[in-house]
Motif scaffolding. Structure first.
Motif, mmCIF file in Angstrom:
data_model
loop_
_atom_site.group_PDB
_atom_site.id
_atom_site.type_symbol
_atom_site.label_atom_id
_atom_site.label_comp_id
_atom_site.label_asym_id
_atom_site.label_seq_id
_atom_site.Cartn_x
_atom_site.Cartn_y
_atom_site.Cartn_z
ATOM 1 N N PHE A 77 9.388 -10.482 -14.440
ATOM 2 C CA PHE A 77 8.521 -10.096 -14.532
ATOM 3 C C PHE A 77 7.648 -10.301 -13.200
ATOM 4 N N SER A 78 7.618 -12.186 -12.874
ATOM 5 C CA SER A 78 7.044 -12.733 -11.571
ATOM 6 C C SER A 78 7.374 -11.900 -10.213
ATOM 7 N N ILE A 79 8.690 -10.750 -9.975
ATOM 8 C CA ILE A 79 8.892 -10.257 -9.525
ATOM 9 C C ILE A 79 8.245 -8.460 -9.159
ATOM 10 N N VAL A 80 8.065 -8.836 -10.509
ATOM 11 C CA VAL A 80 7.284 -6.987 -11.257
ATOM 12 C C VAL A 80 6.531 -6.650 -10.848
ATOM 13 N N MET A 81 5.454 -8.254 -11.333
ATOM 14 C CA MET A 81 3.563 -7.889 -11.644
ATOM 15 C C MET A 81 3.144 -8.758 -9.646
ATOM 16 N N THR A 82 3.729 -8.953 -8.938
ATOM 17 C CA THR A 82 4.035 -9.836 -7.764
ATOM 18 C C THR A 82 4.110 -8.372 -7.308
ATOM 19 N N GLY A 83 5.352 -8.359 -6.650
ATOM 20 C CA GLY A 83 4.962 -6.919 -6.686
ATOM 21 C C GLY A 83 4.182 -5.449 -6.602
ATOM 22 N N THR A 84 4.132 -5.026 -7.561
ATOM 23 C CA THR A 84 2.831 -4.142 -7.810
ATOM 24 C C THR A 84 1.648 -4.622 -8.002
ATOM 25 N N LEU A 85 1.298 -5.411 -7.748
ATOM 26 C CA LEU A 85 0.151 -5.971 -7.039
ATOM 27 C C LEU A 85 -0.335 -5.811 -6.263
ATOM 28 N N MET A 86 0.681 -6.900 -5.000
ATOM 29 C CA MET A 86 0.455 -6.854 -4.213
ATOM 30 C C MET A 86 0.551 -5.365 -2.924
ATOM 31 N N ALA A 87 1.994 -5.179 -3.440
ATOM 32 C CA ALA A 87 2.675 -4.261 -2.196
ATOM 33 C C ALA A 87 1.523 -3.242 -1.389
ATOM 34 N N PRO A 88 0.904 -2.986 -2.370
ATOM 35 C CA PRO A 88 -0.100 -1.810 -1.720
ATOM 36 C C PRO A 88 -1.292 -2.086 -1.442
ATOM 37 N N VAL A 89 -1.430 -3.342 -1.215
ATOM 38 C CA VAL A 89 -2.502 -4.683 -1.013
ATOM 39 C C VAL A 89 -2.374 -4.986 0.804
ATOM 40 N N PHE A 90 -0.505 -5.372 0.718
ATOM 41 C CA PHE A 90 0.139 -5.203 2.227
ATOM 42 C C PHE A 90 -0.340 -3.920 3.196
ATOM 43 N N ARG A 91 0.192 -3.130 2.728
ATOM 44 C CA ARG A 91 -0.096 -1.240 2.921
ATOM 45 C C ARG A 91 -1.646 -0.902 3.186
ATOM 46 N N ARG A 92 -1.927 -1.582 2.209
ATOM 47 C CA ARG A 92 -4.053 -0.678 2.487
ATOM 48 C C ARG A 92 -4.463 -1.503 3.550
ATOM 49 N N HIS A 93 -3.551 -2.750 4.382
ATOM 50 C CA HIS A 93 -4.477 -3.794 5.543
ATOM 51 C C HIS A 93 -3.144 -3.595 6.869
ATOM 52 N N GLY A 94 -1.943 -2.547 6.734
ATOM 53 C CA GLY A 94 -1.977 -2.066 7.980
ATOM 54 C C GLY A 94 -0.241 -2.545 8.066
ATOM 55 N N PHE A 95 0.333 -3.064 6.597
ATOM 56 C CA PHE A 95 1.236 -3.950 6.780
ATOM 57 C C PHE A 95 2.665 -3.525 6.170
ATOM 58 N N ARG A 96 3.504 -3.170 6.459
ATOM 59 C CA ARG A 96 4.826 -2.595 5.747
ATOM 60 C C ARG A 96 5.281 -3.236 4.058
ATOM 61 N N ALA A 97 6.086 -2.560 3.957
ATOM 62 C CA ALA A 97 6.432 -3.031 2.738
ATOM 63 C C ALA A 97 7.303 -4.288 2.868
ATOM 64 N N GLU A 98 8.105 -4.846 3.899
ATOM 65 C CA GLU A 98 9.223 -5.346 3.651
ATOM 66 C C GLU A 98 8.797 -6.853 3.624
#
Length: 474
Positions: A374-395
């Protein structure tokens, strides 16, 4: 007609979390209360809070059952590993590994040997739990025979096992983190090497130093001979004792289900105990349930090392896993976790804040739900779009998700990945936590790299254009 449940406000969500955390922390610290009962008491608090939001207890219970269902795989593995340990001691599999280790491994390099062996085993099999439940159990015996602190030995096993779990392309957590964040698997693994390599090297050097320092305090040759003689006297340490271990490793390498592999290894151990050690069939088979029990006479060390295992040794841990996951499921159903974490994600507008926010979300969801998936799914789902929105790659996001959720599991005492090694290796949380340097250092390097913008890969202009287009459509 019942009213529609309402979304909690941020103050309500924050107070709810503080109530639950205060109940658990206060009960343990001030009154020494049992953690499973505190978790169960948290269900009552959730029922009251849910009522204020318009949720019936039945609705919250469904949320609890949903997360408990996801933990059933972990509970089944706990059952299987308990059976495996009892059977493998009866068959001589664990004793022969301890015997060989005491004969071959020098005390000065034992700690780094344990780290490397567990790292390689976990990388090749893709399972930290399988590594801890097989070679980890034997390494605990070797460490005790060489005079090492059990907590320190357990820490080397945990660091090696979870290093391999994080870096193996066969690991479910590695694949899940990459998939949730939208990162190609091998790009995700390559990116993790940047932060975990210096952390691993430093951890290796610390264990090497501690191993050389331990040489002066190691057991005398006479004490080691007493253990070796006791092992050879009570068990048939022939080739048959190795067969259960080979069977499990082969099955894990062939990507068989860990439950099938571990159970097959346990049954093979029972057969070896009957055929090679002359044990009664009922005694050997029941050792999977009650554990191994024998009197080793003048060797109290062997009494402590080998009188253990069995499914019954895992029942308390299984109970805690179920109750903790149920509590997390109720909080998730009410929307408390989502609402409490949203402001943190909104304020992450540069590399440093993104990394720190992702670590906080990862550790926070682990503490609240005790569930790594759950921690992996919740954290990745919440934060990955924020990384992309600020110009950082998903990795960048998937790397930090693993730093917090995968490596953070053993740091949270009621999380599955802490309860399992405690039960399997026979150590307490406070015994091993001061020595798991790899788990502390890796996220520190992630933060350091973010501060100095090292390895924080950026989206190409074309990829940024795609992100902007998706934002416009949204």
């Amino acid at each position: 007609m019942s009213s529609q449940p309402r979304r909690p406000s941020f103050p309500f969500a924050l107070v709810s979390l503080l109530l639950i955390i205060g109940l658990i922390a206060g009960g343990i610290i001030f009154f020494k209360l049992q953690l499973p009962l505190l978790m169960l008491s948290g269900w009552v608090i959730c029922a009251i809070l849910g009522k204020l939001l318009g949720y019936s207890y039945e609705e919250l219970e469904l949320g609890a059952f949903e997360l408990i269902q996801k933990a059933m795989g972990a509970c089944l593995i706990l059952v299987c590993v308990g059976a495996l340990i009892g059977a493998w001691i009866s068959s001589g599999t664990v004793p022969i590994m301890i015997y060989a280790g005491l004969k071959i491994i020098s005390p000065s390099i034992f700690l780094v040997t344990s780290l490397i062996v567990c790292s390689l085993t976990s990388i090749f099999t893709g399972t930290s739990w399988g590594t801890i439940g097989t070679v980890g159990v034997a390494l605990m015996g070797i460490g005790a025979g060489l005079g090492f602190d059990p907590g320190l030995t357990a820490a080397t096993i945990i660091c090696g096992a979870f290093f391999g779990d994080k870096m193996s392309p066969l690991s479910d957590t590695t694949n899940m983190a990459a998939a949730v964040c939208g990162t190609p698997l091998f790009r995700h693994i390559r990116h993790m090497w940047f932060t975990i390599t210096p952390a691993y090297v430093i951890t290796f050097c610390i264990y090497l130093f501690l191993g050389f320092r331990q040489t002066n305090d190691a057991m005398s040759p006479e004490q080691i001979d007493l253990i070796l003689n006791g092992l050879s006297h009570h068990f048939n340490l022939g080739i048959g004792a190795v067969l259960p271990m080979i069977l499990v490793l082969v099955m894990l390498l062939r990507r068989c289900s860990p439950i099938l592999a571990i159970t097959s290894g346990a049954l093979c151990g029972v057969a070896v105990a009957v055929i090679c050690n002359g044990m009664d069939v009922s005694v050997a088979f029941n050792s999977m349930w009650k554990g191994f029990h024998a009197d080793f006479g003048d060797s109290p060390m062997l009494d402590k090392l080998l009188n253990r295992g069995g499914v019954t040794s895992m029942l308390n841990i299984m109970c805690l896993v179920v109750l903790a996951c149920g509590l997390g499921g109720m909080l998730r159903r009410m929307g408390v976790i989502d609402v409490a974490l949203e402001p943190l994600a909104r304020r992450a507008n540069n590399g440093f804040r993104l990394v720190v926010s992702t670590l906080i979300v990862g550790y926070g969801t682990l503490m609240l739900t005790a569930a790594i998936y759950f921690s992996i799914v919740m954290t990745g789902t919440l934060m990955a779009p924020v990384f992309r929105r600020h110009g950082f790659r998903a990795e960048n996001c998937s790397r930090v998700v693993e730093d917090a959720s995968t490596l953070g599991g053993p740091l949270v005492p009621w999380a599955n990945n802490a309860l399992y090694p405690m039960a399997t290796l026979g150590v307490a949380y406070l015994d091993y936590i001061p020595y798991v340097y790899l788990l502390f250092l890796t996220p520190c390097f992630s933060i350091l790299y973010a501060i100095f913008n090292i390895t924080m890969t950026r989206l190409s202009p074309e990829e940024q254009g795609q992100v902007s287009l998706l934002k416009q459509k949204a």
